[in-house]
Design a protein around this motif. Structure first.
Motif, PDB file in Angstrom:
ATOM      1  N   PRO A 226       0.754  -1.216   0.024  1.00  0.00           N
ATOM      2  CA  PRO A 226       0.176   0.041   0.007  1.00  0.00           C
ATOM      3  C   PRO A 226       1.080   1.336   0.022  1.00  0.00           C
ATOM      4  O   PRO A 226       1.691   1.409   0.792  1.00  0.00           O
ATOM      5  CB  PRO A 226      -0.891  -0.052   1.292  1.00  0.00           C
ATOM      6  CG  PRO A 226      -0.886  -1.721   1.620  1.00  0.00           C
ATOM      7  CD  PRO A 226       0.653  -2.147   0.928  1.00  0.00           C
ATOM      8  N   ARG A 253      -9.115  -3.331 -10.351  1.00  0.00           N
ATOM      9  CA  ARG A 253      -8.599  -2.916  -8.867  1.00  0.00           C
ATOM     10  C   ARG A 253      -8.710  -1.619  -8.596  1.00  0.00           C
ATOM     11  O   ARG A 253      -7.831  -0.482  -8.853  1.00  0.00           O
ATOM     12  CB  ARG A 253      -7.040  -3.140  -8.952  1.00  0.00           C
ATOM     13  CG  ARG A 253      -6.761  -4.537  -9.280  1.00  0.00           C
ATOM     14  CD  ARG A 253      -7.137  -5.734  -8.518  1.00  0.00           C
ATOM     15  NE  ARG A 253      -6.547  -5.450  -7.067  1.00  0.00           N
ATOM     16  CZ  ARG A 253      -5.482  -6.345  -6.769  1.00  0.00           C
ATOM     17  NH1 ARG A 253      -4.955  -7.701  -7.470  1.00  0.00           N
ATOM     18  NH2 ARG A 253      -4.879  -6.104  -5.390  1.00  0.00           N
ATOM     19  N   GLU A 255      -8.418   0.178  -5.781  1.00  0.00           N
ATOM     20  CA  GLU A 255      -7.401   0.623  -5.167  1.00  0.00           C
ATOM     21  C   GLU A 255      -5.992   1.319  -5.808  1.00  0.00           C
ATOM     22  O   GLU A 255      -5.256   1.826  -5.185  1.00  0.00           O
ATOM     23  CB  GLU A 255      -6.913  -0.366  -3.885  1.00  0.00           C
ATOM     24  CG  GLU A 255      -6.067  -1.341  -4.629  1.00  0.00           C
ATOM     25  CD  GLU A 255      -6.523  -2.465  -5.280  1.00  0.00           C
ATOM     26  OE1 GLU A 255      -5.767  -3.751  -5.472  1.00  0.00           O
ATOM     27  OE2 GLU A 255      -7.663  -2.402  -5.598  1.00  0.00           O
ATOM     28  N   LEU A 256      -6.138   1.154  -7.074  1.00  0.00           N
ATOM     29  CA  LEU A 256      -5.076   1.806  -7.704  1.00  0.00           C
ATOM     30  C   LEU A 256      -5.591   2.899  -8.810  1.00  0.00           C
ATOM     31  O   LEU A 256      -6.673   3.056  -9.083  1.00  0.00           O
ATOM     32  CB  LEU A 256      -4.682   0.623  -9.151  1.00  0.00           C
ATOM     33  CG  LEU A 256      -4.171  -0.587  -8.458  1.00  0.00           C
ATOM     34  CD1 LEU A 256      -3.752  -1.638  -9.707  1.00  0.00           C
ATOM     35  CD2 LEU A 256      -2.962  -0.456  -7.646  1.00  0.00           C
ATOM     36  N   GLU A 257      -4.471   3.773  -8.884  1.00  0.00           N
ATOM     37  CA  GLU A 257      -4.574   4.960  -9.562  1.00  0.00           C
ATOM     38  C   GLU A 257      -3.319   5.343 -10.384  1.00  0.00           C
ATOM     39  O   GLU A 257      -2.400   5.230  -9.908  1.00  0.00           O
ATOM     40  CB  GLU A 257      -5.054   6.124  -8.744  1.00  0.00           C
ATOM     41  CG  GLU A 257      -4.158   6.363  -7.723  1.00  0.00           C
ATOM     42  CD  GLU A 257      -4.343   7.613  -6.973  1.00  0.00           C
ATOM     43  OE1 GLU A 257      -5.444   8.445  -6.863  1.00  0.00           O
ATOM     44  OE2 GLU A 257      -3.501   7.833  -6.031  1.00  0.00           O
ATOM     45  N   LYS A 310      -0.641   2.321  -5.474  1.00  0.00           N
ATOM     46  CA  LYS A 310      -1.854   1.758  -4.600  1.00  0.00           C
ATOM     47  C   LYS A 310      -2.029   2.425  -3.547  1.00  0.00           C
ATOM     48  O   LYS A 310      -1.190   3.126  -2.994  1.00  0.00           O
ATOM     49  CB  LYS A 310      -1.109   0.314  -4.233  1.00  0.00           C
ATOM     50  CG  LYS A 310      -2.075  -0.444  -3.408  1.00  0.00           C
ATOM     51  CD  LYS A 310      -1.510  -1.855  -2.930  1.00  0.00           C
ATOM     52  CE  LYS A 310      -1.640  -3.082  -4.122  1.00  0.00           C
ATOM     53  NZ  LYS A 310      -1.356  -4.061  -3.607  1.00  0.00           N
ATOM     54  N   HIS A 311      -3.217   2.723  -3.422  1.00  0.00           N
ATOM     55  CA  HIS A 311      -3.905   3.570  -2.244  1.00  0.00           C
ATOM     56  C   HIS A 311      -3.018   3.373  -0.824  1.00  0.00           C
ATOM     57  O   HIS A 311      -3.080   2.013  -0.729  1.00  0.00           O
ATOM     58  CB  HIS A 311      -5.256   3.648  -2.286  1.00  0.00           C
ATOM     59  CG  HIS A 311      -5.656   4.680  -1.231  1.00  0.00           C
ATOM     60  ND1 HIS A 311      -5.833   4.771  -0.202  1.00  0.00           N
ATOM     61  CD2 HIS A 311      -6.293   6.083  -1.597  1.00  0.00           C
ATOM     62  CE1 HIS A 311      -6.364   5.787   0.386  1.00  0.00           C
ATOM     63  NE2 HIS A 311      -6.617   6.726  -0.589  1.00  0.00           N
ATOM     64  N   ASP A 313      -4.274   3.099   2.061  1.00  0.00           N
ATOM     65  CA  ASP A 313      -5.243   2.443   2.736  1.00  0.00           C
ATOM     66  C   ASP A 313      -5.781   1.127   2.256  1.00  0.00           C
ATOM     67  O   ASP A 313      -6.491   0.262   2.884  1.00  0.00           O
ATOM     68  CB  ASP A 313      -6.256   3.343   3.156  1.00  0.00           C
ATOM     69  CG  ASP A 313      -6.007   4.564   3.895  1.00  0.00           C
ATOM     70  OD1 ASP A 313      -5.095   4.458   4.661  1.00  0.00           O
ATOM     71  OD2 ASP A 313      -6.768   5.480   3.572  1.00  0.00           O
ATOM     72  N   ALA A 314      -5.125   0.837   1.141  1.00  0.00           N
ATOM     73  CA  ALA A 314      -5.524  -0.536   0.532  1.00  0.00           C
ATOM     74  C   ALA A 314      -5.178  -1.775   1.370  1.00  0.00           C
ATOM     75  O   ALA A 314      -4.014  -1.799   2.151  1.00  0.00           O
ATOM     76  CB  ALA A 314      -4.746  -0.796  -0.737  1.00  0.00           C
ATOM     77  N   ASP A 316      -4.305  -5.516   2.408  1.00  0.00           N
ATOM     78  CA  ASP A 316      -3.569  -6.694   1.877  1.00  0.00           C
ATOM     79  C   ASP A 316      -4.341  -7.697   1.571  1.00  0.00           C
ATOM     80  O   ASP A 316      -4.611  -8.559   2.614  1.00  0.00           O
ATOM     81  CB  ASP A 316      -2.132  -6.984   2.737  1.00  0.00           C
ATOM     82  CG  ASP A 316      -1.045  -6.059   2.658  1.00  0.00           C
ATOM     83  OD1 ASP A 316      -1.099  -5.197   1.754  1.00  0.00           O
ATOM     84  OD2 ASP A 316      -0.671  -5.858   3.687  1.00  0.00           O
ATOM     85  N   SER A 317      -4.870  -8.017   0.656  1.00  0.00           N
ATOM     86  CA  SER A 317      -5.727  -8.970   0.394  1.00  0.00           C
ATOM     87  C   SER A 317      -4.994 -10.554   0.093  1.00  0.00           C
ATOM     88  O   SER A 317      -5.573 -11.474  -0.248  1.00  0.00           O
ATOM     89  CB  SER A 317      -6.630  -8.619  -0.830  1.00  0.00           C
ATOM     90  OG  SER A 317      -6.035  -8.529  -2.196  1.00  0.00           O
TER      91      SER A 317
END
Length: 482
Positions: A226, A253, A255-257, A310-311, A313-314, A316-317
């Motif tokens: 993250p 996804r 959580e991505l930018e 990746k943000h 605050d994402a 960890d999945s």
């Protein structure tokens, strides 16, 4: 125009580039632009870079502070400085992705599709000896070439692997600060530089490549921590392999930018409109933050790059499944340590850092980078800096050790200069007649033993001095060829 472009490629680029097409096509009538990039690990001290041929350093590459355009006819690969690893021959546009990755000392970095190693050595220069570099390529022969270039550059904090992205993502989940995915592609941007790309173009179609790229990226983002940054790059113009791949990733996804890549040096923004109606949708602005390098705009070949974050605050999945102990990298035995210490004390001035993590791997004593998780079960080419080899109860310093230290670190050294006839003879593997008075010795050292051979102060490799002769220790596979 000297290059015959595939007709369907010409027609597609005419449609996409419109008024720019004629200028684009005309660029294929100009010679490909060669370049080199200095290695900060070896040229970072004041005055070191000045020893390199001035003609090779006249015209800087604007987007890479260590890059230079090569004049036509230059052959830096046929110079002793190349064999000292003080520069890497690299196409100028290919220098851009690592600059966009913005690596800092101390980062954990993955170069996922790394062979032959140009971008990995560029990353290593930015790490400046701290942090961790994991360089991977899933083709065994290419991984061997990658290792050679890592060693040639004197990199001491790199691990070289030969694995698939799927197997790596389970081991390195959420681990890396920075990831480079220089993806395999259809190679449209390399038609001018590499005629083989033209011949292979139909075999490696856009659809096949884009499917492979999406698969690689899906695994790569699992390994990004993250707040971490990933750069995706290709050497093709195809929107399906560029903006299209990034669009699919962002849809899957959230959580991505994308991070806006600067449009300096005549770089151009991404072209989401080339995906067709509905292809980009609400992601159009995100895709315009990516960057294209066009051969009719810059001095370089065609490239594409996207900077992805990746943000912070994402979640960890993908939890790591690494075993707690790495049984594949055993520590050296007491007798191995004894043999290694005795030889190394006779070769180098620097003390052995016994508090670091050392391992024996393939008969080599290897310094494992700090913070590395277990590699057990993975295909490992080299788990760190191999400083020497064990054979029949004896220990010998490695070529990687010679290239990873400075001349002043050696107990014994001899410098012939790049233009000295002995330098080429050494690189060819010949024994050299050399008096003891020609050696530079540390206080209290005698002339007999391992000697570091240098050119203009840059290490080339080892030799053993005895009775007025330097017995050559330069590796046969590395030797100079006409």
């Amino acid at each position: 125009m000297t290059i015959k472009l595939p007709e369907h490629f010409r027609e597609r680029m005419k449609e996409l580039l419109a008024s720019e097409y004629d200028e684009f096509e005309a660029s294929y009538g100009r010679p490909a632009q060669a370049g080199l990039r200095l290695n900060p690990l070896k040229t970072g001290k004041p005055g070191q870079a000045d020893k390199i041929a001035p003609a090779w350093r006249e015209q800087p590459v604007p987007w890479c502070p260590t890059g230079y355009y090569l004049p036509e006819g230059a052959r830096p690969g046929k110079h002793p400085h190349y064999h000292a690893g003080i520069y890497f021959i690299q196409e100028p546009s290919a220098m851009a992705p690592v600059e966009l990755l913005d690596v800092k000392p101390g980062d954990r970095v993955l170069d996922l599709c790394a062979a032959p190693g140009g971008k990995s050595t560029q990353i290593a220069g930015k790490l400046a000896g701290s942090g961790l570099l994991v360089s991977n390529d899933n083709h065994p022969d290419r991984a061997k070439a990658l290792l050679k270039n890592i060693e040639l550059a004197g990199v001491r904090n790199a691990v070289v692997l030969n694995e698939t992205p799927e197997r790596l993502s389970g081991r390195f989940a959420g681990f890396f600060d920075k990831i480079l995915v220089d993806a395999p592609c259809s190679g449209e941007g390399m038609f001018r530089k590499d005629p083989d790309m033209l011949r292979a173009y139909d075999a490696y179609g856009v659809d096949r490549c884009s499917a492979m790229q999406r698969s690689i990226l899906a695994e790569a983002v699992k390994m990004l921590k993250p707040g971490g940054t990933l750069v995706y790059s290709t050497c093709t113009f195809s929107a399906e392999e560029n903006e299209g791949v990034i669009a699919e990733l962002l849809k899957d996804r959230p959580e991505l930018e994308t991070v806006e890549a600067p449009l300096r040096h005549l770089f151009a923004p991404g072209r989401p409109e080339w995906l067709g109606e509905g292809g980009a949708g609400s992601l159009a602005d995100s895709l315009r933050r990516t960057v294209r390098l066009w051969p009719h705009r810059i001095r370089g070949e065609g490239h594409y790059a996207a900077v992805i974050r990746k943000h912070p605050d994402a979640a960890d999945s993908e939890p790591s499944r690494a075993p707690r102990e790495d049984r594949s990298l055993p520590a050296p035995t007491r007798s191995e340590w004894s043999a290694a210490e005795e030889t190394l004390r006779e070769c180098v001035n620097a003390p052995i850092e016994k508090d670091r993590r050392w391992a024996t791997f393939g008969g080599l004593l290897t310094l494992v980078p700090e913070g590395l998780p277990s590699l057990e079960g993975l295909r490992v080419v080299r788990p760190g800096w191999a400083v020497g080899s064990f054979k029949k109860g004896r220990f010998a310093p490695s070529h990687a050790l010679a290239l990873g230290i400075a001349a002043e670190d050696a107990i014994r050294s001899v410098d012939f200069g790049a233009d000295h006839p002995y330098t080429i003879r050494y690189l060819k593997g010949e024994t050299l007649e050399t008096g003891a008075d020609e050696l530079k010795l540390s206080p209290g050292a005698g002339p007999k033993g391992f000697v570091l051979v240098t050119a203009d102060g840059f290490p080339l490799g080892w030799a053993k001095w005895q009775d007025g002769y330097l017995k050559n220790e330069y590796p046969p596979a590395w030797r100079w060829t006409p």
